[in-house]
Scaffold this active site. Structure first.
Site, mmCIF file in Angstrom:
data_model
loop_
_atom_site.group_PDB
_atom_site.id
_atom_site.type_symbol
_atom_site.label_atom_id
_atom_site.label_comp_id
_atom_site.label_asym_id
_atom_site.label_seq_id
_atom_site.Cartn_x
_atom_site.Cartn_y
_atom_site.Cartn_z
ATOM 1 N N HIS A 145 0.798 -0.917 -0.040
ATOM 2 C CA HIS A 145 0.087 -0.021 -0.027
ATOM 3 C C HIS A 145 0.943 1.338 0.016
ATOM 4 C CE1 HIS A 145 -2.743 2.920 1.014
ATOM 5 N NE2 HIS A 145 -2.310 3.252 2.156
ATOM 6 N N GLU A 201 1.262 5.278 12.994
ATOM 7 C CA GLU A 201 0.081 4.354 13.513
ATOM 8 C C GLU A 201 0.400 2.944 13.706
ATOM 9 O OE1 GLU A 201 -2.879 6.483 12.332
ATOM 10 O OE2 GLU A 201 -4.150 5.432 13.654
ATOM 11 N N ASP A 202 1.076 2.516 12.663
ATOM 12 C CA ASP A 202 0.960 0.897 12.956
ATOM 13 C C ASP A 202 2.352 0.455 13.350
ATOM 14 O OD1 ASP A 202 -1.274 1.003 11.534
ATOM 15 O OD2 ASP A 202 -0.600 0.696 9.414
ATOM 16 N N ASP A 210 -19.651 17.282 -24.896
ATOM 17 C CA ASP A 210 -18.361 17.242 -24.316
ATOM 18 C C ASP A 210 -17.879 15.852 -23.924
ATOM 19 O OD1 ASP A 210 -19.649 17.627 -22.203
ATOM 20 O OD2 ASP A 210 -18.108 19.001 -21.153
HETATM 21 MN MN MN Z 1 -2.616 4.592 4.029
#
Ligand code: MN
Length: 484
Positions: free
Chosen positions: A48, A76-77, A258
């Site tokens: 990711h 965070e992780d 368009d």
């Molecule tokens: Mn992320």
């Protein structure tokens, strides 16, 4: 996974801006810290941040941004701290990661106040360092691209949040490519049947227009070549969400001229007008569809000429003519600065954002005005993220206002003194009351008088913008102090 790593590194090598060694170091640290973590799809988590960094490398983002993207989820992780990141890399990288972290992964359904506080953080981070929002947009884009593994409820919730918060932010910084992809991904989850239906119809129309477009591509190419104008020409297709919006506002699919357009890129502005003349000499234009966004650029800096012409076999075709540089800005907005302004892209981004993008001042104003998070979010949604109108000053300047704005809002948007001395207003040369609701394309002249009494208390409920509200209150307070 190796694949995306290789692609990232090859982009970095192509870019003169980037420090390969530091980026590899950031990747290795992220890889170590996310070890043993997996995404819902079952793939290693590191994929990711790698994908997010890759999206940014495609925009030629600077080293600090790429490093921050690779490490955007580690605070965070994992156990690493902001201080450690600052020591390993630099303060900017640590600040960017911290900025992105502060605004991620709260559970939105849980707690209304936390949700509002978070939304406010996302929106106001743009005032600190716009790169935080850019990383966040890339992060959201990758999450939206890979949402098939999430529960339906979560998919819908994320899509809604994307439409309400991230799409308008992408619009305001001019990141058109990201905006249109986010819109389509959201629509796909919010209205899957509608999405599939429009997708099919779009393909049918594309097939039907093929012959006409091929003919025009060739003819216009020959015309430009014979006048020695270097050019590039492409077919651009409207995104599904763009079609959806038109269809739901009552347009027939075949009336959307368009849906497919020709995009012609040349080297300079005078060639744009030359190309326009050549196209009009060959294909008859519809007069009131012509737009000159080069003279009057959009409030997010979009510049281009638009003209809709009768193509062969009676098809109506929109053509967009612009310089290569304008095209970069049209697709990437502020993020194009990485490409265009090499050395001080970051400074120029923040400077232009503050000085040239009209929404920025309004946003800062709302931030000052609203102590309460819920009120802040409500005000941003109605004043900035809802429908907008564009009006002209007598000098032809274009001012962006929320729908429902009155001449008082406009006066204060132009200048506090104009608002404070306003005594009347002419719209398209007619006298109108001050509570008149401005309409798109109105030409508005504010009449002022130095000796006016100043704004009335009764004006407060007539305005919709925070700027006007605040300035009127400030004036009244001073006035009351003096007279009391
Ligand atoms: Mn992320």
């Amino acid at each position: 996974m190796d694949d995306i790593y290789v692609k990232l590194i090859s982009n970095i090598k192509d870019s003169s801006l980037n420090d390969l060694e530091t980026i590899i170091k950031a990747y290795e640290l992220a890889n170590k810290l996310h070890e043993g973590q997996f995404r819902q799809s079952g793939e290693p988590y590191i994929n990711h941040p790698l994908e997010v960094a890759y999206i940014l490398s495609e925009m030629n983002a600077d080293s600090d941004t790429i490093c921050a993207a690779l490490l955007h989820d580690v605070l965070e992780d994992s156990d690493i701290s902001k201080e450690e990141l600052s020591k390993e890399f630099n303060e900017t990288v640590a600040e960017l990661i911290d900025g992105v972290t502060k605004i991620s992964k709260l559970n939105f359904a849980d707690n209304k106040e936390a949700n509002m506080a978070n939304t406010r953080k996302i929106i106001t981070s743009i005032t600190k360092d716009v790169r935080i929002i850019i990383i966040k947009l890339a992060d959201r884009l990758h999450n939206m691209r890979t949402m098939e593994h999430k529960e339906e409820f979560k998919q819908k919730e994320n899509s809604l949040e994307t439409m309400e918060i991230f799409v308008p932010l992408a619009y305001y910084i001019g990141a058109y490519r990201i905006k249109t992809e986010l819109e389509d991904l959201s629509l796909k989850y919010l209205k899957p049947d509608m999405y599939k239906k429009l997708e099919k119809k779009k393909i049918i129309i594309e097939k039907e227009s093929e012959k006409c477009l091929t003919e025009m591509l060739e003819t216009i190419g020959i015309l430009l070549e014979s006048h020695n104008i270097p050019y590039e020409i492409k077919v651009r297709a409207k995104n599904i969400y763009g079609i959806y919006k038109r269809v739901t506002s009552g347009d027939k699919l075949y009336d959307i001229h368009d849906l497919l357009s020709l995009k012609i890129m040349v080297e300079n502005i005078s060639q744009c007008y030359q190309a326009l003349g050549l196209i009009h000499s060959k294909y008859r234009p519809i007069n009131d569809k012509f737009k000159d966004y080069i003279c009057n650029h959009k409030t997010n800096m979009y510049k281009s000429l638009h003209t809709t012409v009768f193509g062969s076999d009676e098809h109506l075709v929109q053509t967009q003519i612009r310089t290569f540089k304008m095209d970069k800005v049209a697709s990437f907005g502020l993020t194009a600065y990485w490409d265009l302004k090499n050395n001080n892209a970051r400074e120029e981004m923040q400077k232009d954002l503050t000085e040239k993008f009209q929404f920025f001042e309004s946003l800062s104003e709302i931030n000052i005005m609203c102590a309460d998070n819920q009120e802040f979010v409500r005000q941003v949604k109605t004043e900035l993220f809802a429908d907008r109108i564009y009006i002209y000053t007598p000098k032809g300047e274009i001012i962006e206002l929320p729908k429902g704005a009155t001449p008082i809002d406009l006066a204060y948007k132009i200048h506090t003194d104009i608002g404070n001395t306003m005594i009347g207003v002419l719209v398209n040369n007619e006298n109108v009351p001050v509570d008149y609701k401005l309409q798109n394309k109105d030409i508005v002249r504010i009449i002022t008088d130095e000796l006016s009494y100043g704004p009335r208390e009764e004006w407060v409920p007539l305005v919709v913008t925070s700027t006007a509200k605040r300035r009127i209150k400030e004036f009244r307070n001073t006035f009351n102090e003096v007279s009391g």
